[in-house]
Design a protein around this motif. Sequence first.
Motif, PDB file in Angstrom:
ATOM      1  N   UNK A 172       0.845  -1.196   0.000  1.00 30.91           N
ATOM      2  CA  UNK A 172       0.000   0.000   0.000  1.00 30.91           C
ATOM      3  C   UNK A 172       0.876   1.239   0.000  1.00 30.91           C
ATOM      4  N   UNK A 173       0.240   2.377  -0.267  1.00 26.47           N
ATOM      5  CA  UNK A 173       0.897   3.676  -0.114  1.00 26.47           C
ATOM      6  C   UNK A 173      -0.066   4.607   0.609  1.00 26.47           C
ATOM      7  N   UNK A 174       0.425   5.267   1.637  1.00 33.80           N
ATOM      8  CA  UNK A 174      -0.336   6.286   2.356  1.00 33.80           C
ATOM      9  C   UNK A 174       0.292   7.645   2.093  1.00 33.80           C
ATOM     10  N   UNK A 175      -0.527   8.625   1.799  1.00 33.71           N
ATOM     11  CA  UNK A 175      -0.011   9.960   1.496  1.00 33.71           C
ATOM     12  C   UNK A 175      -0.010  10.836   2.738  1.00 33.71           C
ATOM     13  N   UNK A 176       1.130  11.470   2.968  1.00 34.76           N
ATOM     14  CA  UNK A 176       1.288  12.377   4.098  1.00 34.76           C
ATOM     15  C   UNK A 176       1.620  13.770   3.575  1.00 34.76           C
ATOM     16  N   UNK A 177       1.602  14.723   4.468  1.00 35.90           N
ATOM     17  CA  UNK A 177       1.895  16.105   4.118  1.00 35.90           C
ATOM     18  C   UNK A 177       3.333  16.244   3.630  1.00 35.90           C
ATOM     19  N   UNK A 178       3.537  17.071   2.592  1.00 33.87           N
ATOM     20  CA  UNK A 178       4.881  17.285   2.051  1.00 33.87           C
ATOM     21  C   UNK A 178       5.310  18.732   2.156  1.00 33.87           C
ATOM     22  N   UNK A 179       6.576  18.982   2.492  1.00 35.38           N
ATOM     23  CA  UNK A 179       7.072  20.342   2.694  1.00 35.38           C
ATOM     24  C   UNK A 179       7.090  21.160   1.401  1.00 35.38           C
ATOM     25  N   UNK A 180       7.046  20.486   0.228  1.00 41.57           N
ATOM     26  CA  UNK A 180       7.040  21.197  -1.050  1.00 41.57           C
ATOM     27  C   UNK A 180       5.637  21.633  -1.443  1.00 41.57           C
ATOM     28  N   UNK A 228       3.196  19.155   7.619  1.00 41.87           N
ATOM     29  CA  UNK A 228       4.312  20.066   7.376  1.00 41.87           C
ATOM     30  C   UNK A 228       3.757  21.492   7.442  1.00 41.87           C
ATOM     31  N   UNK A 229       4.266  22.307   8.375  1.00 36.55           N
ATOM     32  CA  UNK A 229       3.784  23.684   8.481  1.00 36.55           C
ATOM     33  C   UNK A 229       4.009  24.449   7.180  1.00 36.55           C
ATOM     34  N   UNK A 245      -7.788  22.489   1.840  1.00 33.23           N
ATOM     35  CA  UNK A 245      -7.000  21.692   2.783  1.00 33.23           C
ATOM     36  C   UNK A 245      -7.892  20.740   3.574  1.00 33.23           C
ATOM     37  N   UNK A 246      -7.352  19.577   3.979  1.00 37.54           N
ATOM     38  CA  UNK A 246      -8.092  18.731   4.917  1.00 37.54           C
ATOM     39  C   UNK A 246      -8.350  19.518   6.201  1.00 37.54           C
ATOM     40  N   UNK A 247      -9.437  19.216   6.883  1.00 39.03           N
ATOM     41  CA  UNK A 247      -9.838  19.997   8.046  1.00 39.03           C
ATOM     42  C   UNK A 247      -8.759  20.040   9.120  1.00 39.03           C
ATOM     43  N   UNK A 248      -7.979  18.930   9.239  1.00 39.28           N
ATOM     44  CA  UNK A 248      -6.953  18.899  10.286  1.00 39.28           C
ATOM     45  C   UNK A 248      -5.756  19.794   9.960  1.00 39.28           C
ATOM     46  N   UNK A 249      -5.692  20.333   8.735  1.00 30.78           N
ATOM     47  CA  UNK A 249      -4.597  21.229   8.357  1.00 30.78           C
ATOM     48  C   UNK A 249      -5.011  22.697   8.364  1.00 30.78           C
TER      49      UNK A 249
END
Length: 498
Positions: A151-159, A417-418, A466-470
Amino acid sequence: MRNVLEYLEESASRLPQKTAVRDSAAEYSFIELLDKSRRIGSALSAWDVVRRPVAVMMDKGAAALSAFFGIAYAGGFYVLMNPDLPKSRLMQIREVLCSDYVITDETHKEAAEAIFGSAAVLDVADLAKTEHNEKALLEIRERMIDTDPLYANFTSGSTGVPKGVVVSHRSVIDFINVFTELFSIGEDDIIANQAPFDFDVSVKDIYSAMKVGATLVVVEKQLFSRPTELIDCLCENNVTTMIWAVSALCLISTFHGLDYKVPKTVNKVLFSGEVMPAKHLKEWMSHLPEATFVNLYGPTEITCNCTYHIINPSSEYKGGIPIGKPFPNEQILLLCGDRLAEAGEEGEICVRGTALALGYYNAPEQTAKAFTPDPTNPYYPELIYHTGDLGRYGEDGELYFCGRKDFQIKHMGHRIELEEVELAISAVPGVERCVCVFDEQRQKLYGFYIGSIEKRELHIKLRESLPIFMVPGALRKVEEFPLTKNGKTDRKKLFEEK
């Protein structure tokens, strides 16, 4: 063992009629889940998806699980496209994946077609009607090895572009075999799934249940805004095991849900994602005094978790709850530059072992930055993963979390990623500049900006992208940003003035 499908197959052979997974719309026994998964795999075998991503755009549940396993039978790896995410976010993920196929259902078919364009949109119900192609499935299985992706899970990226963490069958097997044994998860357990299926906490739910023959109860996401109904769900399903994000547990304790009713069958509560507030842990432990509570730590890149600490009911944890010790077959390297940290010294938490992810999909530069050769081993090539988290060993020999090395945070159980949040805010018309800071103690994200747009309008715009958590919980319009003596934005001063 080299394929996680062996978990499902062995449980279906041993406990064919037992409930494998149950949600509000469907319930599959192990043999039914096996049958549907093999049918979906047979359908997908007509296309060459071996070692290729197949998107799944569905709500979490039994049908999505059959799609996951069907993709695995076809030799591909699954990527859940969470329908709750903004369309722009899903399109970013699609552009990284370049997947030719997406599995969906009637509810999300129109949205899937809009996002995936020319890709083949496949209905999960139609796929599950396909006749078994035993020959094709056997040929695919014989070709596969344990380091093939699952599987692949997508996370926040600094770019500003999400990163797809690709995890192999071997890494999941390595972790789950140890995880279920350490915490005595067995076929009599009923596991309540809290996490979305695109969040790696769910990996522990899914594959623990498949390995030991436990029942997986998929809790509707709507219940996490209705604490009393959530408690009722736990009680009605006789749940024994909760592998939940800290924020979800705190939802119940914040609104005193345990005073309404206690889910007395619960005997294991394992939490992760962020620091568990002591008062909330105490609330849970006082209502479930016989249950085992475990603090888990680790990012997606090392397959769920790399350390754990079993809570001692007699300890006051005045120095904070440790993140504990490594899981078997994983090693923590606490690095200060290229050397190991000394006793009591803070260092970056780095991890080595079979559980490491394969890397980031279609992002070789980001992979090379996070997965590097072990600087303490000059003798042969061996990769370690840099978490970006700081830690130190206490006098008790346990590892303690000390914060972030960079601007990556954990908020509402998600890694953010802020810089990505700042990029999204800065892209809104009417915003000139933006800086985000995070109050870890209060678990609140602040967005400071210079511009003409009003806070209310900006908040609405951000919820669209953005997703609500961001989305920052508080937006502050300022005339200018304070600067350090070096001319950089003084984030510390902003934090103090928040």
